[in-house]
Write a protein that holds these residues in place. Structure first.
Motif, PDB file in Angstrom:
ATOM      1  N   LYS A 129       0.857  -1.237   0.274  1.00  0.00           N
ATOM      2  CA  LYS A 129      -0.108   0.064  -0.008  1.00  0.00           C
ATOM      3  C   LYS A 129       1.046   1.215   0.043  1.00  0.00           C
ATOM      4  CE  LYS A 129      -3.954   2.334   2.374  1.00  0.00           C
ATOM      5  NZ  LYS A 129      -3.252   3.615   2.014  1.00  0.00           N
ATOM      6  N   LYS A 130       1.785   1.184   0.751  1.00  0.00           N
ATOM      7  CA  LYS A 130       2.825   2.319   0.759  1.00  0.00           C
ATOM      8  C   LYS A 130       3.491   2.669  -0.627  1.00  0.00           C
ATOM      9  CE  LYS A 130       3.993   2.217   5.870  1.00  0.00           C
ATOM     10  NZ  LYS A 130       4.950   2.225   6.902  1.00  0.00           N
ATOM     11  N   GLU A 131       3.829   1.548  -1.101  1.00  0.00           N
ATOM     12  CA  GLU A 131       4.635   1.711  -2.434  1.00  0.00           C
ATOM     13  C   GLU A 131       3.548   2.127  -3.518  1.00  0.00           C
ATOM     14  OE1 GLU A 131       7.943   1.520  -3.595  1.00  0.00           O
ATOM     15  OE2 GLU A 131       8.111   1.602  -1.491  1.00  0.00           O
ATOM     16  N   VAL A 132       2.269   1.779  -3.347  1.00  0.00           N
ATOM     17  CA  VAL A 132       1.211   2.000  -4.475  1.00  0.00           C
ATOM     18  C   VAL A 132       0.939   3.566  -4.191  1.00  0.00           C
ATOM     19  CG1 VAL A 132      -1.084   1.811  -5.269  1.00  0.00           C
ATOM     20  CG2 VAL A 132       0.498   0.027  -4.929  1.00  0.00           C
ATOM     21  N   ASP A 133       0.727   4.081  -2.873  1.00  0.00           N
ATOM     22  CA  ASP A 133       0.479   5.460  -2.529  1.00  0.00           C
ATOM     23  C   ASP A 133       1.487   6.368  -3.108  1.00  0.00           C
ATOM     24  OD1 ASP A 133      -1.850   4.672  -1.467  1.00  0.00           O
ATOM     25  OD2 ASP A 133      -1.083   4.702   0.532  1.00  0.00           O
ATOM     26  N   ARG A 134       2.996   5.849  -2.929  1.00  0.00           N
ATOM     27  CA  ARG A 134       4.064   6.585  -3.620  1.00  0.00           C
ATOM     28  C   ARG A 134       3.938   6.882  -5.032  1.00  0.00           C
ATOM     29  NH1 ARG A 134       8.830   5.520  -5.442  1.00  0.00           N
ATOM     30  NH2 ARG A 134       8.368   3.416  -5.300  1.00  0.00           N
ATOM     31  N   LEU A 135       3.312   5.847  -5.630  1.00  0.00           N
ATOM     32  CA  LEU A 135       3.497   6.142  -6.966  1.00  0.00           C
ATOM     33  C   LEU A 135       2.233   7.104  -7.845  1.00  0.00           C
ATOM     34  CD1 LEU A 135       3.442   2.212  -8.232  1.00  0.00           C
ATOM     35  CD2 LEU A 135       5.376   4.030  -8.516  1.00  0.00           C
ATOM     36  N   GLU A 136       1.136   7.336  -6.773  1.00  0.00           N
ATOM     37  CA  GLU A 136       0.463   8.698  -6.848  1.00  0.00           C
ATOM     38  C   GLU A 136      -0.227   8.465  -8.250  1.00  0.00           C
ATOM     39  OE1 GLU A 136       2.916  12.075  -6.949  1.00  0.00           O
ATOM     40  OE2 GLU A 136       2.781  12.177  -4.675  1.00  0.00           O
ATOM     41  N   GLY A 137      -0.784   7.306  -8.599  1.00  0.00           N
ATOM     42  CA  GLY A 137      -1.701   6.863  -9.586  1.00  0.00           C
ATOM     43  C   GLY A 137      -0.952   6.578 -10.989  1.00  0.00           C
ATOM     44  N   LYS A 138       0.442   6.632 -10.870  1.00  0.00           N
ATOM     45  CA  LYS A 138       1.125   6.178 -12.066  1.00  0.00           C
ATOM     46  C   LYS A 138       1.352   4.773 -12.021  1.00  0.00           C
ATOM     47  CE  LYS A 138       4.809   8.804 -10.880  1.00  0.00           C
ATOM     48  NZ  LYS A 138       4.284   9.642  -9.668  1.00  0.00           N
ATOM     49  N   PRO A 139       1.376   4.215 -13.145  1.00  0.00           N
ATOM     50  CA  PRO A 139       1.825   2.987 -13.480  1.00  0.00           C
ATOM     51  C   PRO A 139       3.144   2.281 -12.898  1.00  0.00           C
ATOM     52  CG  PRO A 139       2.035   3.871 -15.720  1.00  0.00           C
ATOM     53  CD  PRO A 139       1.434   4.836 -14.561  1.00  0.00           C
ATOM     54  N   LEU A 140       3.501   1.276 -12.372  1.00  0.00           N
ATOM     55  CA  LEU A 140       4.725   0.811 -12.001  1.00  0.00           C
ATOM     56  C   LEU A 140       5.503   0.565 -13.329  1.00  0.00           C
ATOM     57  CD1 LEU A 140       6.653  -0.376  -9.920  1.00  0.00           C
ATOM     58  CD2 LEU A 140       5.547  -2.678 -10.078  1.00  0.00           C
ATOM     59  N   ASP A 141       6.675   0.782 -13.451  1.00  0.00           N
ATOM     60  CA  ASP A 141       7.528   0.719 -14.831  1.00  0.00           C
ATOM     61  C   ASP A 141       7.967  -0.659 -14.912  1.00  0.00           C
ATOM     62  OD1 ASP A 141       8.126   3.585 -16.095  1.00  0.00           O
ATOM     63  OD2 ASP A 141       8.157   3.605 -13.862  1.00  0.00           O
ATOM     64  N   ILE A 142       8.677  -1.288 -13.852  1.00  0.00           N
ATOM     65  CA  ILE A 142       9.049  -2.617 -14.039  1.00  0.00           C
ATOM     66  C   ILE A 142       8.708  -3.516 -12.715  1.00  0.00           C
ATOM     67  CG2 ILE A 142      11.060  -3.926 -14.794  1.00  0.00           C
ATOM     68  CD1 ILE A 142      12.478  -1.660 -15.746  1.00  0.00           C
ATOM     69  N   LEU A 143       8.209  -4.730 -13.008  1.00  0.00           N
ATOM     70  CA  LEU A 143       8.350  -5.871 -11.789  1.00  0.00           C
ATOM     71  C   LEU A 143       9.039  -6.816 -12.325  1.00  0.00           C
ATOM     72  CD1 LEU A 143       7.018  -7.097  -9.262  1.00  0.00           C
ATOM     73  CD2 LEU A 143       5.059  -7.865 -10.619  1.00  0.00           C
ATOM     74  N   PHE A 144      10.072  -7.365 -11.410  1.00  0.00           N
ATOM     75  CA  PHE A 144      10.887  -8.363 -11.525  1.00  0.00           C
ATOM     76  C   PHE A 144      10.444  -9.567 -10.725  1.00  0.00           C
ATOM     77  CE2 PHE A 144      13.655  -4.802 -12.767  1.00  0.00           C
ATOM     78  CZ  PHE A 144      13.942  -5.410 -13.722  1.00  0.00           C
TER      79      PHE A 144
END
Length: 470
Positions: free
Chosen positions: A54-69
């Motif tokens: 949740k903290k990481e998603v909030d930090r993105l502020e609605g932007k997509p995540l660039d890369i998930l490994f």
């Protein structure tokens, strides 16, 4: 000094699992975010993992995540995948419907044959405590590419082997990227304008055909042509930040023998039915252990070197990190395995250091190893060559090194503790876990090398900051 790049990282404390995040900032308008693994083993720790997600998603502020490994598909490394995909906000491009909205630009994970994915399910079954987890995990293992695309992933890259090939890298000229640190930005808005570039080293035609045939015969369809399948000699790069891969080659005769036995045992049952049959999964797992030596799918771990090109002697790395949380788990654990008075390694004080780049080194960054078994004969040599970590000829300054497999002695090679430079070693393992992680050997070797070891667990994380200047 002129600031070039900043990296905000965190080894999240999620217990017996792994969750690492990073944000690379080129300037106020240009950055990208990535995550390496997203899972934990126990139900109680799952709540902690969800908090960190949740903290990481909030930090993105609605932007997509660039890369998930995803290093590999074991439950303790992917148990948070479903929640992560649900929590990310979809990013609609011009003219795109909600169904095609992007939540993650690119997912990179090792490719496993359907038979291997059944073995993964057999290993995870005891930890799947509710129907929801069993449902999404079964769908994911049945068709991982299709599952991810339907959940909002724009592009899926599968990596299979390639560690025995040439360790030489043929990336774009580093000096060109340093002079143009923003790359080709175009006219798009900030944080959506940095392309995730893939330098592809394709698998051989024979292996690709074999993969397609296996998927068609076992899964009822062909391997999706829109999905990318490469060897670990491939890499990603965004401007001047690179992600190099290492994935162990599988013994061809052993895997072919196992695939033949799998078909005999399963007798043309659908993959979904096989995955849901607990006893059949257990039987296939035993067959895998007998035919595949050493018989562990930790071998499939995709290691990643997250790094930036640097100019020796002209740039300085400023690295500030600290541990957030209680110190009590350390004392509890040391007392249990009688290490409390042996090694002074529980120094949790914040520290910051200046790292002049040695003349021999051309990169600085972080090494993520998943559960890679680096004790296997010759594997550490090939691994260190690929990532520029050879003793006496090291080219990469590693600021933080994720100790493989939660600090298991079966995956630890003493040479790992002998990296040049002021490396911090990070173990992610649960408090009082039943496996004896981290192992005494890890503490001993790191202490003997006069290096710093941090243990992240349910009570503490390891946020860190890197600034590269010229």
């Amino acid at each position: 000094m002129c600031k070039l790049i900043e990296h905000y990282g965190n080894f999240h404390g999620v217990g017996q699992g792994l969750f690492i995040s990073g944000k690379v900032q080129f300037d106020k308008e240009s950055s990208f975010d990535y995550i390496y693994d997203c899972g934990t083993l126990r139900k109680k720790a799952q709540q902690i993992l969800e908090m960190h997600i949740k903290k990481e998603v909030d930090r993105l502020e609605g932007k997509p995540l660039d890369i998930l490994f995803l290093s590999h598909l074991h439950w303790d490394h992917v148990s948070g995948l479903s929640m992560l995909l649900k929590s990310l906000q979809p990013q609609n491009g011009s003219g795109k419907s909600e169904e095609k909205a992007i939540k993650i630009k690119k997912v990179v994970l090792p490719y496993l044959y359907p038979a291997e994915r059944v073995v993964v399910m057999a290993t995870a079954r005891q930890y799947l405590e509710n129907e929801e987890d069993l449902g999404w995990y079964t769908d994911f293992l049945a068709r991982p590419g299709e599952f991810l695309r339907k959940k909002g992933v724009e592009d899926v890259v599968f990596v299979r082997g390639g560690d025995s090939g040439s360790p030489e890298r043929n990336e774009p000229n580093p000096s060109d990227l340093l002079n143009n640190s923003h790359g080709s930005r175009g006219s798009q808005e900030q944080n959506l304008s940095l392309p995730v570039n893939v330098h592809k080293d394709m698998l051989g035609d024979k292996e690709i055909d074999n993969i397609k045939n296996e998927e068609k015969e076992i899964n009822g369809d062909t391997f999706d042509g829109s999905l990318t399948l490469v060897s670990s000699r491939s890499f990603l790069y965004i401007c001047n930040w690179f992600f190099y891969f290492f994935n162990k080659d599988v013994n061809a005769s052993q895997i072919n023998n196992f695939l033949c036995n799998f078909k005999i045992i399963c007798q043309k049952k659908s993959l979904i039915d096989i995955l849901l049959d607990k006893n059949l999964c257990a039987e296939i797992k035993e067959k895998y252990k007998n035919l595949m030596k050493p018989g562990s799918l930790n071998d499939s771990s995709l290691a990643v070197l997250s790094t930036c090109n640097v100019a020796p002697q002209t740039e300085t790395v400023f690295y500030n990190n600290y541990v957030a949380g209680s110190c009590s788990p350390y004392e509890c654990y040391f007392s249990r395995i009688q290490l409390r008075h042996l090694y002074d390694i529980a120094d949790l004080r914040p520290f910051c250091r200046l790292h002049p780049i040695p003349e021999s080194m051309i990169q600085a960054g972080f090494t993520y190893t998943g559960d890679l078994p680096l004790t296997e004969e010759g594997l550490w040599t090939r691994f260190s060559q690929r990532f520029g970590l050879e003793q006496g000829g090291q080219k990469t300054l590693v600021l933080a090194y994720q100790v493989p497999h939660h600090g298991s002695k079966k995956n630890w090679h003493a040479q790992q503790a002998k990296l040049e430079g002021d490396t911090t070693y990070v173990v992610s393992a649960g408090i009082l876990n039943k496996y004896g992680h981290p192992a005494t050997e890890v503490f001993r070797d790191v202490a003997a090398a006069n290096k710093r070891l941090v243990w992240v667990n349910e009570d503490c994380s390891f946020p860190n900051y890197l600034r590269i200047e010229r």
